[in-house]
Motif scaffolding. Structure first.
Motif, PDB file in Angstrom:
ATOM      1  N   LEU A  80       0.822  -1.204   0.000  1.00 43.90           N
ATOM      2  CA  LEU A  80       0.000   0.000   0.000  1.00 43.90           C
ATOM      3  C   LEU A  80       0.857   1.255   0.000  1.00 43.90           C
ATOM      4  N   LYS A  81       0.342   2.273  -0.668  1.00 44.23           N
ATOM      5  CA  LYS A  81       1.013   3.559  -0.794  1.00 44.23           C
ATOM      6  C   LYS A  81       0.117   4.651  -0.219  1.00 44.23           C
ATOM      7  N   PRO A  82       0.695   5.759   0.198  1.00 40.25           N
ATOM      8  CA  PRO A  82      -0.138   6.860   0.711  1.00 40.25           C
ATOM      9  C   PRO A  82      -1.203   7.303  -0.293  1.00 40.25           C
ATOM     10  N   GLU A  83      -0.915   7.205  -1.563  1.00 39.88           N
ATOM     11  CA  GLU A  83      -1.903   7.614  -2.566  1.00 39.88           C
ATOM     12  C   GLU A  83      -3.066   6.632  -2.692  1.00 39.88           C
ATOM     13  N   ASP A  84      -3.002   5.514  -1.995  1.00 38.78           N
ATOM     14  CA  ASP A  84      -4.146   4.596  -1.944  1.00 38.78           C
ATOM     15  C   ASP A  84      -5.167   5.030  -0.890  1.00 38.78           C
ATOM     16  N   THR A  85      -4.829   6.046  -0.120  1.00 38.82           N
ATOM     17  CA  THR A  85      -5.738   6.542   0.908  1.00 38.82           C
ATOM     18  C   THR A  85      -7.025   7.049   0.267  1.00 38.82           C
ATOM     19  N   THR A 119      -6.612   4.342   5.185  1.00 35.31           N
ATOM     20  CA  THR A 119      -5.611   5.401   5.333  1.00 35.31           C
ATOM     21  C   THR A 119      -4.231   4.770   5.377  1.00 35.31           C
ATOM     22  N   VAL A 120      -3.369   5.225   4.486  1.00 32.36           N
ATOM     23  CA  VAL A 120      -2.001   4.709   4.417  1.00 32.36           C
ATOM     24  C   VAL A 120      -1.052   5.825   4.802  1.00 32.36           C
ATOM     25  N   SER A 121      -0.347   5.610   5.885  1.00 35.95           N
ATOM     26  CA  SER A 121       0.592   6.631   6.372  1.00 35.95           C
ATOM     27  C   SER A 121       1.978   6.400   5.784  1.00 35.95           C
ATOM     28  N   SER A 122       2.679   7.500   5.583  1.00 31.50           N
ATOM     29  CA  SER A 122       4.025   7.401   4.980  1.00 31.50           C
ATOM     30  C   SER A 122       5.103   7.241   6.036  1.00 31.50           C
TER      31      SER A 122
END
Length: 120
Positions: free
Chosen positions: A85-90, A117-120
């Motif tokens: 998962l990437k932050p842009e998948d949030t 929510t995907v945190s970086s």
């Protein structure tokens, strides 16, 4: 009238995984496809992945190779396994069901959405 109940969203760090589930009930219509869409803040809802009754699948280019959609026809349930998962998948992820009646009328149902929510 179909009801879609989603589960599995949450907060995860970048590189992590989540599995979304969507169970459909209350319909005797023929289900043509089930799928997942997502909507990030300030953006339009977009297709993530869809699986047809014949098990053919289609993915957004941005998730191909990272997400896998599957379906349990006996349970009328669709799953979305999300890896790397990437932050842009949030986004808020919505389950979708498309069905058709014996008379040929088409129906489009949506779940209430589950937040990822995907945190970086």
């Amino acid at each position: 009238q179909a009801q879609l109940v989603e589960s599995g969203g949450g907060l995860v760090q970048a590189g992590g995984s989540l599995r979304l589930s969507c169970a459909a009930s209350g319909t005797s219509l023929r289900i043509n496809s089930m799928g997942w869409y997502r909507q990030a803040p300030g953006k339009l809802r977009e297709l993530v992945a869809v699986i047809a009754s014949g098990a053919s699948t289609n993915y957004a280019a941005s998730v191909k190779g990272r997400f896998t959609i599957s379906r349990d026809n006996a349970k009328n349930t669709v799953y979305l396994q999300m890896n790397s998962l990437k932050p842009e998948d949030t986004a808020v992820y919505f389950c979708n069901l498309r069905a058709v009646s014996a008379a040929g009328a088409r129906y489009d149902y949506w779940g209430q959405g589950t937040s990822v929510t995907v945190s970086s």
